[in-house]
Structures are given as structure tokens and as C-alpha cells.
Enzyme design. Structure first.
Site, mmCIF file in Angstrom:
data_model
loop_
_atom_site.group_PDB
_atom_site.id
_atom_site.type_symbol
_atom_site.label_atom_id
_atom_site.label_comp_id
_atom_site.label_asym_id
_atom_site.label_seq_id
_atom_site.Cartn_x
_atom_site.Cartn_y
_atom_site.Cartn_z
ATOM 1 N N SER A 21 -10.956 -0.553 -0.316
ATOM 2 C CA SER A 21 -9.652 -1.197 -0.259
ATOM 3 C C SER A 21 -9.531 -2.469 -1.069
ATOM 4 C CB SER A 21 -9.288 -1.499 1.200
ATOM 5 O OG SER A 21 -10.259 -2.341 1.804
ATOM 6 N N HIS A 78 -14.419 -1.335 5.323
ATOM 7 C CA HIS A 78 -13.491 -2.353 5.818
ATOM 8 C C HIS A 78 -13.609 -2.566 7.325
ATOM 9 C CE1 HIS A 78 -10.797 0.730 7.309
ATOM 10 N NE2 HIS A 78 -10.645 1.243 6.113
ATOM 11 N N HIS A 137 -6.852 4.803 1.476
ATOM 12 C CA HIS A 137 -6.325 4.379 0.180
ATOM 13 C C HIS A 137 -6.448 5.456 -0.899
ATOM 14 C CE1 HIS A 137 -5.815 0.192 1.509
ATOM 15 N NE2 HIS A 137 -6.913 0.407 2.214
ATOM 16 N N LYS A 194 0.249 4.046 4.641
ATOM 17 C CA LYS A 194 0.064 3.664 3.244
ATOM 18 C C LYS A 194 0.697 4.732 2.354
ATOM 19 C CE LYS A 194 -3.933 0.721 4.129
ATOM 20 N NZ LYS A 194 -3.906 0.764 5.608
ATOM 21 N N ASN A 215 0.820 -1.218 0.000
ATOM 22 C CA ASN A 215 0.000 0.000 0.000
ATOM 23 C C ASN A 215 0.851 1.264 0.000
ATOM 24 O OD1 ASN A 215 -2.446 -1.460 0.129
ATOM 25 N ND2 ASN A 215 -2.221 -1.695 2.336
ATOM 26 N N GLU A 231 -15.609 4.657 3.161
ATOM 27 C CA GLU A 231 -14.279 4.817 2.574
ATOM 28 C C GLU A 231 -14.408 5.716 1.355
ATOM 29 O OE1 GLU A 231 -11.812 1.179 2.246
ATOM 30 O OE2 GLU A 231 -13.597 0.131 2.999
ATOM 31 N N ASP A 291 -13.122 7.778 5.426
ATOM 32 C CA ASP A 291 -11.882 7.027 5.613
ATOM 33 C C ASP A 291 -11.104 7.088 4.307
ATOM 34 O OD1 ASP A 291 -9.937 4.939 5.570
ATOM 35 O OD2 ASP A 291 -10.916 4.025 7.275
#
Length: 377
Positions: free
Chosen positions: A178, A133, A206, A229, A47, A174, A203
Site C-alpha cells: 500500500s 500493513h 490495492h 477501494k 484509493n 499483500e 491481501d
């Protein structure tokens, strides 16, 4: 009396029988190339999206912090575990996220638990995307609030649930998912939260490519992120209004009752934020965008899933790629829903074009992967 080892062995045997057994395997390297079980491989599993974990400035910042402050914070942040480095990093994170303040946690997981359990009181309803997640799921479970799950990226379903629900509301999602690498429709989501007076928790663990969603007069946003990440370090953070961050300092158990982030991790993350906000950061994001387009043109994130379905198929594909010198682990339930085992290709600005072309060639040799790859593209 129960024999716990016998029970554990039965459980492990069951996992092996359904191709769900896992183990940790050292990957020794600095960047995308390394050694896995005595074999040199190029990893497409990290990541470290911008390659900052190996950036010379980031590494030097960590070394300098150890020389000045030692290796550990030595206490929780509210005792003597706060260093000037933490204050500096939190200021940088607040500016980067267009917010008033930020608070650093020991991990992104701890950040989500802290936010959701602190704000998710009994008079609150949490609205969570069905593909959020584990740390969001666990935060919702631990909160006192009622939780409602809306269908993945289905804002009409979310709007219906919001309209049917009285009281204070929090929408949590998110920004980049992810395992699928798809993205939330942030402007439309923000508008929906504004209309219903809901706090939006994003969130962004990523979200290597940006952009940031700024709060408005009618919208309160909390950004939950990770330092481990895109920033290549370790830890997590929450960025938002001064009052909400102040409340987290006083009530978030996953912040209060744990040792502060180490000086090395804190300094490394601060150096990485500065790079992200510079022209070099723009260059790294442009390079990552180019590499993504080599694999799947127009795909919105650095995560490219190749869904194969059965666990055995994903394991077989991963094994064949390793024979070609490429590491793309098989992702299986419970990380993803049953019947959607996959290869999860994660691209980084530290990959070379030659590495990506080799990946393309290796995937093209696997007929059962290639057909699914074409279907997902």
C-alpha cells in the site's frame, strides 16, 4: 490523580515537534476534484482506483437498496442482519475470485483480524512480509499463533524460515503493497507455499489491475479484499474454500460480534463487481494502466511513491503541490518506516490526462522532489 488532558496535550505537543501531528480535514467532492479548506483541488490521494465510487450504476444501486431495505442491517449477520443483498454479493465475490465461497465483513481491517485470529491457532506459525500493513500486523499480534517476519519480497528468506519450522503454516502477504506500490511475486510465492503445505493468505486491497491467483490441488488460497477501494463502497471480504469460510462464519469474532454491512454499501459493491467483470471494467483497467505509464512507465500498480526521507520535506512538498491545486498528502511514520516519509501518488481511472500532466508539471517544479522522483523511477 493523573490529569489526562494535561498528559494528552504533552503527547500532542511532542507529535507537533517532530512533524507527526495529524488531523482530519473534510474533502468535499464526487470524484477526483473537490474542496479542501475552501480551496478547489484535484486529489491524487484516493484509493478509488477505477473511479467506481462515482459511477452512476453504483450510486443508483445504493439508492435503490435504501428504498427497499432501509439504511442499516440492524443486527449482526447471525441474528437478523443478513439480507438477500449480502448473499448476492458474496456469490459474486466468490465467482470473481475463482473460489467456492466468500464472506463479507464490515471492513477490510475486520476481515484480516477475523481470518488471522481464527486460523492462527497455537499449533500454527504465521509468516508475514515485513512491509505488510497494519491490519495484518494486528491480526498476527492478536492470533495465538507464533509469528515470523520475512524480509520484504525475499522468498529465499521465506523459504529458509518455512524449511526450519515444523507444524501447520500460513504465509500472509499483500499482493500490492500500500505504501510502495510494489507487488508480490505471486507464482513463485504460490509454488513455495505448495512445496511446504502452507496456506497462502493474499491481501488484495490495492490490486486494482489483477490478475487473480486461483487455488490448485496443491495450494489453498484465501483472498482478503476490500469493498472500499477498487469497488468504491465500504467493507471487506474473504474468499476461499467452503469449509474455511464456514469456519469463519462460526468463529471469526470480527464477523460475529458486529452489525452487518449496510444495504446501500452492499448493493453498491455488488454493482461495482459486475462492472469490474464486464468490458467496461476492462476499459477502466486499461485506462488506469495508461495513466500510470504517464507518471512512471511499467510501474506495477496505481500507487506511485516519491520517497523524500525527512518528515518536514514531505510536508513541504505536499504544501507546495496544494498551492498548484493538487492534493497529494505527506505520508509519515508510523505509516512508513522512519526516514522514508514520502508523497504517495494514487492514480484513478477517473483522472483525466490533463490532470496527470498537471501533476507531472507541478512535480517537475519541485527540485527536491524531482531528484527523488528520478531516483525512485
Amino acid at each position: 490523580m493523573s490529569n489526562w488532558n494535561t498528559w494528552a496535550e504533552r503527547e500532542l505537543a511532542g507529535l507537533r515537534a517532530i512533524n507527526r501531528y495529524r488531523e482530519t480535514v473534510p474533502f468535499d467532492g464526487d470524484g477526483p476534484e473537490g474542496k479542501l479548506r475552501d480551496r478547489r483541488l484535484v486529489s491524487f490521494a484516493s484509493n478509488d482506483y477505477l473511479g467506481l465510487a462515482s459511477h452512476p450504476q453504483v450510486k443508483l444501486a445504493a439508492i435503490a437498496a435504501i428504498e427497499r431495505f432501509g439504511t442499516g442491517a440492524m443486527a449482526s449477520r447471525l441474528i437478523v442482519g443478513t439480507r438477500s443483498l449480502h448473499v448476492e454479493l458474496e456469490s459474486l465475490l466468490a465467482e470473481w475470485n475463482l473460489t467456492e465461497r466468500a464472506l463479507v465483513f464490515p471492513s477490510g481491517y475486520a476481515a484480516n483480524l477475523g481470518v488471522l485470529t481464527t486460523l492462527g491457532e497455537t499449533d500454527v506459525t504465521l509468516f508475514s512480509d515485513e512491509l505488510n500493513h497494519a491490519s495484518i500486523i494486528d491480526g498476527c499480534r492478536l492470533a495465538k499463533a507464533r509469528s515470523l517476519i520475512y524480509r520484504h519480497l525475499d522468498l529465499q528468506h521465506l523459504q529458509t524460515l518455512l524449511g526450519q519450522t515444523p507444524g501447520r503454516k500460513i504465509v500472509v502477504t499483500e499482493s500490492v503493497f500500500s505504501m510502495d506500490g510494489d507487488t508480490a511475486p505471486l507464482p513463485a510465492l504460490a509454488q513455495l507455499c505448495s512445496e511446504h503445505g502452507a496456506l497462502l493468505i493474499l491481501d488484495e486491497a490495492h490490486a486494482a489491475l489483477g490478475p487473480k491467483l486461483a487455488p490448485t490441488r496443491d495450494l489453498e488460497v484465501l483472498h482478503v479484499g476490500t469493498l472500499s477501494k477498487t469497488l468504491g463502497s465500504l467493507g471487506g471480504f474473504v474468499a476461499g474454500s467452503s469449509r474455511l469460510i464456514e469456519l469463519l462464519v462460526n468463529r471469526a469474532r470480527s464477523f460475529i460480534f458486529t452489525t452487518g454491512l449496510s444495504p446501500a454499501d452492499t448493493a453498491a459493491a455488488a454493482a461495482a463487481v459486475r462492472i469490474c467483470r464486464s468490458q467496461e471494467g476492462d476499459h477502466l483497467r486499461a485506462r488506469l494502466r495508461h495513466l500510470i505509464d504517464m507518471i512512471r512507465p511499467g510501474h506495477p500498480s496505481a500507487i506511485v511513491p516519491i520517497v523524500l526521507g525527512e518528515d518536514a520535506a514531505a510536508l513541504a512538498a505536499a504544501a507546495e503541490l496544494r498551492e498548484s491545486g493538487i492534493h497529494v498528502p505527506a505520508i509519515r511514520p508510523p505509516t512508513v518506516p522512519k526516514g522514508t516519509a514520502r508523497l504517495r501518488v494514487a492514480l484513478s481511472a477517473s483522472h483525466t490526462e490533463a490532470m496527470v500532466r498537471n501533476l507531472q508539471a507541478a512535480l517537475g517544479k519541485l527540485d527536491f522532489v524531482n531528484s527523488n522522483y528520478a531516483k525512485d523511477a
